[in-house]
Motif scaffolding. Structure first.
Motif, PDB file in Angstrom:
ATOM      1  N   LYS A 123       0.817  -1.221   0.000  1.00 34.36           N
ATOM      2  CA  LYS A 123       0.000   0.000   0.000  1.00 34.36           C
ATOM      3  C   LYS A 123       0.845   1.262   0.000  1.00 34.36           C
ATOM      4  O   LYS A 123       0.483   2.268  -0.620  1.00 34.36           O
ATOM      5  CB  LYS A 123      -0.929  -0.020   1.221  1.00 34.36           C
ATOM      6  N   GLN A 124       1.981   1.236   0.692  1.00 33.51           N
ATOM      7  CA  GLN A 124       2.805   2.432   0.844  1.00 33.51           C
ATOM      8  C   GLN A 124       3.964   2.486  -0.147  1.00 33.51           C
ATOM      9  O   GLN A 124       4.783   3.409  -0.085  1.00 33.51           O
ATOM     10  CB  GLN A 124       3.367   2.485   2.273  1.00 33.51           C
ATOM     11  N   LYS A 129       1.465  -0.337  -5.644  1.00 38.95           N
ATOM     12  CA  LYS A 129       0.194  -0.340  -4.927  1.00 38.95           C
ATOM     13  C   LYS A 129      -0.831  -1.250  -5.606  1.00 38.95           C
ATOM     14  O   LYS A 129      -1.634  -1.897  -4.940  1.00 38.95           O
ATOM     15  CB  LYS A 129      -0.349   1.082  -4.826  1.00 38.95           C
ATOM     16  N   THR A 160       3.575  -2.895  10.177  1.00 40.34           N
ATOM     17  CA  THR A 160       3.314  -1.507   9.803  1.00 40.34           C
ATOM     18  C   THR A 160       4.515  -0.608  10.067  1.00 40.34           C
ATOM     19  O   THR A 160       4.611   0.482   9.483  1.00 40.34           O
ATOM     20  CB  THR A 160       2.090  -0.967  10.562  1.00 40.34           C
ATOM     21  N   HIS A 163       6.186   0.675   7.053  1.00 37.52           N
ATOM     22  CA  HIS A 163       5.555   1.687   6.212  1.00 37.52           C
ATOM     23  C   HIS A 163       6.313   3.012   6.265  1.00 37.52           C
ATOM     24  O   HIS A 163       6.063   3.896   5.449  1.00 37.52           O
ATOM     25  CB  HIS A 163       4.106   1.913   6.642  1.00 37.52           C
TER      26      HIS A 163
END
Length: 254
Positions: A123-124, A129, A160, A163
């Motif tokens: 996602k990051q 993505k 996380t 990220h």
């Protein structure tokens, strides 16, 4: 004190250790080396081999590295692979997972404990993505493989802490030294090995964002890393062409 006497790491650039320079300045260190260093504390007889080579696809790893790992007869193997395949258009995460599962079954049948890694949450990550759904599908299969064969899992998707941009190297595709350190600590956690710090410790406060410099950095990254990466894909080349495993034999950890 853990029970393992020998570790073999197999995979691609992630396990080879790109962008984490070796302490002697020659080659790369990476999370697998950092894990081996911790497993060797107080165990001078502990041995380690790293067969991973950057750019390798899953089929190549299964054909080339899995038999070598089995032949070395370690009691512990780390097996993280499939990311380069996921990046390729048209790749099938279901078919990749079946190939991965078969390789795990072979290593477990040979008597090795196996540690696997899920894929990162993209996602990051710029330009990746759109691969998030494929990675999630592949990860679901990997968890099923771990359950089926009794593997330990390093769940990169849930980290996380990765990220943060500081977890990634200059090319934004490979982890920074601190990113590799976090993964090594997470692997220790999965193995029940006590360590000096936690993998999910918060990062120090980040400096304010300079948006002009950030834009300039994005352009430099595209020119120096993304465009050459696309070019290699179009030419059918691999960053691992001509590269050999950095640690092909089981030897004591310095």
């Amino acid at each position: 004190m853990h029970r393992w006497n020998a570790l073999v790491a197999i995979g691609d650039s992630f396990t080879e250790g790109l962008d984490d320079p070796a302490l002697d300045g020659d080659g790369f260190r990476g999370w697998a080396d950092r894990l081996a260093e911790r497993l060797a504390v107080g165990r001078p007889e502990f041995r380690y081999a790293n067969l991973a080579v950057r750019g390798k696809l899953l089929q190549q790893i299964v054909d080339e590295q899995v038999p070598e790992a089995i032949a070395l007869r370690p009691d512990l193997v780390t097996f993280c692979a499939g990311g380069n395949d996921i990046l390729r258009p048209g790749s099938d995460p279901d078919a990749l997972a079946a190939l991965f599962d078969d390789a795990v079954a072979r290593m477990r049948a040979a008597g090795s404990d196996v540690v696997i890694c899920t894929g990162f949450d993209t996602k990051q990550i710029p330009v990746m993505k759109h691969l998030r759904g494929k990675v999630a599908t592949y990860n679901t299969h990997l968890w099923a493989t771990a359950d089926r064969h009794g593997c330990r899992v390093v769940d990169l998707w849930s980290m996380t802490v990765l990220h943060d941009p500081r977890a990634w190297g200059d090319d934004r595709l490979h982890l920074s030294p601190e990113g590799h350190e976090r993964v090594a600590l997470r692997a220790c956690d999965a193995l029940g090995v006590e360590v000096e710090s936690r993998w999910d410790d918060p990062w120090p406060p980040a400096p304010p964002v300079d948006w002009v410099s950030l834009r300039r950095e994005d352009l430099r990254w595209a020119k120096e890393h993304f465009v050459p990466w696309i070019g290699r894909r179009l030419r059918g080349e691999s960053s691992g062409d001509g590269v050999r495993a950095k640690r092909p034999k089981l030897t004591p950890v310095a």
